[in-house]
Design an enzyme around this catalytic site. Structure first.
Site, short mmCIF file in Angstrom:
data_model
loop_
_atom_site.label_atom_id
_atom_site.label_comp_id
_atom_site.label_asym_id
_atom_site.label_seq_id
_atom_site.Cartn_x
_atom_site.Cartn_y
_atom_site.Cartn_z
N ARG A 24 0.83 -1.21 0.00
CA ARG A 24 0.00 0.00 0.00
C ARG A 24 0.86 1.26 0.00
O ARG A 24 0.59 2.20 -0.74
CB ARG A 24 -0.96 0.00 1.19
CG ARG A 24 -2.05 -1.06 1.08
CD ARG A 24 -2.86 -1.15 2.35
NE ARG A 24 -1.97 -1.51 3.46
CZ ARG A 24 -2.30 -1.44 4.74
NH1 ARG A 24 -3.48 -1.01 5.10
NH2 ARG A 24 -1.44 -1.79 5.67
N ASN A 42 -6.10 -2.91 1.99
CA ASN A 42 -6.07 -4.37 2.09
C ASN A 42 -7.49 -4.90 2.19
O ASN A 42 -8.38 -4.20 2.68
CB ASN A 42 -5.30 -4.81 3.34
CG ASN A 42 -3.80 -4.66 3.20
OD1 ASN A 42 -3.27 -4.56 2.11
ND2 ASN A 42 -3.11 -4.65 4.32
#
Length: 99
Positions: A24, A42
């Site tokens: 990320r 996520n």
């Protein structure tokens, strides 16, 4: 940026070893480097999902990065891109991680 400037939006889901490997954070950095806006997060299924918006050419670079490069220790097995479409204006500011 406004209509006629070649802005597009695309949703993505990345499969493989993409959690616990700073995916990320690297996605945020790559999006900002390319001048894109959007978000990444996520999922409970172990994938990473998000949306990116910006100039079409930069979006194509981001799609390549998401499908082939990713974070240094990630192992991407598959990338799915959906809902790619022209947009009139950017709907986000910055590129951020959602939780």
């Amino acid at each position: 940026m406004s209509a006629g400037s070649g802005l597009e939006s695309v949703d993505f889901e990345i499969f493989g070893h993409v959690q616990g490997v700073c995916f990320r954070m690297y996605t945020e950095k790559e999006g900002l480097r390319l001048g894109l806006v959007g978000w990444v997060k996520n999922t409970a299924a172990g994938t990473v999902v998000g949306q990116a918006q910006g100039p079409a050419a930069m979006l194509e670079e981001m799609k390549f990065w998401l499908s082939k490069e990713g974070s240094p220790t990630s192992r991407i097995t598959r990338a799915r891109f959906t809902n790619q479409k022209p947009i009139d204006k950017l709907e986000f500011s910055g590129f951020k991680t959602r939780f």
